[in-house]
Design a protein around this motif. Structure first.
Motif, PDB file in Angstrom:
ATOM      1  N   TRP A  90      37.310  43.043  35.074  1.00  0.00           N
ATOM      2  CA  TRP A  90      37.542  42.953  33.544  1.00  0.00           C
ATOM      3  C   TRP A  90      38.485  44.057  33.314  1.00  0.00           C
ATOM      4  O   TRP A  90      39.342  44.437  32.238  1.00  0.00           O
ATOM      5  CB  TRP A  90      36.386  43.171  33.030  1.00  0.00           C
ATOM      6  CG  TRP A  90      35.297  42.282  33.087  1.00  0.00           C
ATOM      7  CD1 TRP A  90      33.900  42.579  33.826  1.00  0.00           C
ATOM      8  CD2 TRP A  90      35.124  41.124  32.286  1.00  0.00           C
ATOM      9  NE1 TRP A  90      33.001  40.782  32.777  1.00  0.00           N
ATOM     10  CE2 TRP A  90      34.328  40.074  32.438  1.00  0.00           C
ATOM     11  CE3 TRP A  90      36.660  40.458  31.668  1.00  0.00           C
ATOM     12  CZ2 TRP A  90      34.790  39.351  32.536  1.00  0.00           C
ATOM     13  CZ3 TRP A  90      36.161  39.092  31.499  1.00  0.00           C
ATOM     14  CH2 TRP A  90      35.567  39.158  31.764  1.00  0.00           C
ATOM     15  N   ASP A  91      38.754  45.045  34.256  1.00  0.00           N
ATOM     16  CA  ASP A  91      39.837  46.387  33.973  1.00  0.00           C
ATOM     17  C   ASP A  91      40.618  45.645  34.462  1.00  0.00           C
ATOM     18  O   ASP A  91      41.723  45.709  33.631  1.00  0.00           O
ATOM     19  CB  ASP A  91      39.265  47.375  35.219  1.00  0.00           C
ATOM     20  CG  ASP A  91      40.679  49.064  34.776  1.00  0.00           C
ATOM     21  OD1 ASP A  91      40.721  49.219  33.280  1.00  0.00           O
ATOM     22  OD2 ASP A  91      41.269  49.307  36.399  1.00  0.00           O
ATOM     23  N   ARG A 106      33.397  44.186  41.439  1.00  0.00           N
ATOM     24  CA  ARG A 106      33.653  43.331  41.214  1.00  0.00           C
ATOM     25  C   ARG A 106      34.343  42.757  40.457  1.00  0.00           C
ATOM     26  O   ARG A 106      35.768  42.807  39.783  1.00  0.00           O
ATOM     27  CB  ARG A 106      33.907  41.952  42.842  1.00  0.00           C
ATOM     28  CG  ARG A 106      33.440  42.207  44.086  1.00  0.00           C
ATOM     29  CD  ARG A 106      34.076  40.713  45.079  1.00  0.00           C
ATOM     30  NE  ARG A 106      33.971  41.514  46.080  1.00  0.00           N
ATOM     31  CZ  ARG A 106      34.145  40.434  47.273  1.00  0.00           C
ATOM     32  NH1 ARG A 106      34.273  39.629  46.874  1.00  0.00           N
ATOM     33  NH2 ARG A 106      33.781  40.753  48.611  1.00  0.00           N
ATOM     34  N   PHE A 107      33.124  42.974  39.812  1.00  0.00           N
ATOM     35  CA  PHE A 107      33.122  41.928  38.380  1.00  0.00           C
ATOM     36  C   PHE A 107      33.751  43.232  36.954  1.00  0.00           C
ATOM     37  O   PHE A 107      34.363  43.090  36.230  1.00  0.00           O
ATOM     38  CB  PHE A 107      32.142  42.031  37.395  1.00  0.00           C
ATOM     39  CG  PHE A 107      31.925  39.986  37.599  1.00  0.00           C
ATOM     40  CD1 PHE A 107      32.806  39.029  37.239  1.00  0.00           C
ATOM     41  CD2 PHE A 107      30.745  39.804  38.518  1.00  0.00           C
ATOM     42  CE1 PHE A 107      32.213  37.672  37.086  1.00  0.00           C
ATOM     43  CE2 PHE A 107      30.988  38.892  38.500  1.00  0.00           C
ATOM     44  CZ  PHE A 107      31.526  37.148  37.707  1.00  0.00           C
ATOM     45  N   ALA A 108      33.952  44.755  37.263  1.00  0.00           N
ATOM     46  CA  ALA A 108      34.028  46.023  36.734  1.00  0.00           C
ATOM     47  C   ALA A 108      35.841  45.242  36.901  1.00  0.00           C
ATOM     48  O   ALA A 108      36.514  46.291  36.192  1.00  0.00           O
ATOM     49  CB  ALA A 108      33.810  46.970  37.538  1.00  0.00           C
ATOM     50  N   LYS A 109      36.045  45.417  38.551  1.00  0.00           N
ATOM     51  CA  LYS A 109      37.802  45.769  38.454  1.00  0.00           C
ATOM     52  C   LYS A 109      38.003  44.504  37.833  1.00  0.00           C
ATOM     53  O   LYS A 109      39.391  44.735  37.332  1.00  0.00           O
ATOM     54  CB  LYS A 109      37.932  45.600  40.041  1.00  0.00           C
ATOM     55  CG  LYS A 109      39.399  45.314  40.859  1.00  0.00           C
ATOM     56  CD  LYS A 109      39.577  45.512  41.730  1.00  0.00           C
ATOM     57  CE  LYS A 109      40.958  45.615  42.800  1.00  0.00           C
ATOM     58  NZ  LYS A 109      41.737  44.899  41.435  1.00  0.00           N
ATOM     59  N   VAL A 111      45.761  42.160  29.045  1.00  0.00           N
ATOM     60  CA  VAL A 111      45.823  41.919  27.349  1.00  0.00           C
ATOM     61  C   VAL A 111      46.627  43.316  27.553  1.00  0.00           C
ATOM     62  O   VAL A 111      47.715  42.605  26.510  1.00  0.00           O
ATOM     63  CB  VAL A 111      44.822  41.759  27.223  1.00  0.00           C
ATOM     64  CG1 VAL A 111      44.728  42.264  25.775  1.00  0.00           C
ATOM     65  CG2 VAL A 111      43.837  40.598  27.403  1.00  0.00           C
ATOM     66  N   GLN A 112      46.794  44.068  27.600  1.00  0.00           N
ATOM     67  CA  GLN A 112      47.477  44.863  27.131  1.00  0.00           C
ATOM     68  C   GLN A 112      48.912  45.305  27.339  1.00  0.00           C
ATOM     69  O   GLN A 112      49.911  45.650  26.757  1.00  0.00           O
ATOM     70  CB  GLN A 112      46.904  46.373  27.912  1.00  0.00           C
ATOM     71  CG  GLN A 112      45.431  47.132  26.991  1.00  0.00           C
ATOM     72  CD  GLN A 112      44.842  48.552  27.993  1.00  0.00           C
ATOM     73  OE1 GLN A 112      45.296  48.444  28.985  1.00  0.00           O
ATOM     74  NE2 GLN A 112      44.046  48.807  27.476  1.00  0.00           N
TER      75      GLN A 112
END
Length: 155
Positions: A144-145, A139-142, A151-152
């Motif tokens: 941050w993605d 869940r943290f990986a998702k 941001v992009q």
């Protein structure tokens, strides 16, 4: 002993996540320095070990480097014997980048101590605890993605 509140536990968990990220960054920086590589060199090697091959354009996009900087990175990695350039069978003018045959073994040796420490740590948890740990990190990986994509979009 006073029982922690949910708020206390959330703060503790978020501080642990923060500390994990900071210490992982410090570890990666130390490994990069020890190996004589920089962060994008290592990221390129990580992607290649995962995918097997990639085009220079894919590597540039993944690392955020310009085409010139990507070429310089690939020259460094080739000179170090970590990658090889191959003709692209789908594009006669193109090139594929692949790990040099011995580079995966070389990199595995670099991280052997960390892998052993991770295995020892994970072995201390039950199956149900490992399910929770895996879920949290997924869940943290998702998260941050998703945040990276936001941001992009602002750029």
């Amino acid at each position: 002993m006073q029982k922690s509140t949910k708020t206390d536990l959330k703060i503790r968990a978020l501080m642990a996540v923060r500390d994990y990220g900071v210490n992982l960054t410090h570890f990666r920086n130390a490994m990069n320095e020890w190996a004589g590589l920089n962060a994008t060199d290592m990221e390129c090697l990580r992607l290649l070990s995962q995918k097997g091959t990639a085009t220079p354009t894919e590597l540039a996009k993944h690392t955020g480097l310009t085409s010139g900087a990507t070429t310089a990175m690939l020259d460094r990695l080739e000179k170090a014997g970590l990658i090889e350039r191959r003709p692209n069978p789908n594009d006669r003018r193109g090139t594929l980048i692949a790990p040099e045959k011995s580079s995966n073994a070389k990199m595995a040796a670099w991280f052997e101590s960390a892998r052993n420490a991770q295995e020892a740590l994970m072995s201390t948890y039950s199956e149900s605890e490992l399910e929770i740990i895996a879920d949290i990190f997924e869940r943290f990986a998702k998260l941050w993605d998703d945040e990276r994509k936001k941001v992009q979009k602002k750029q």
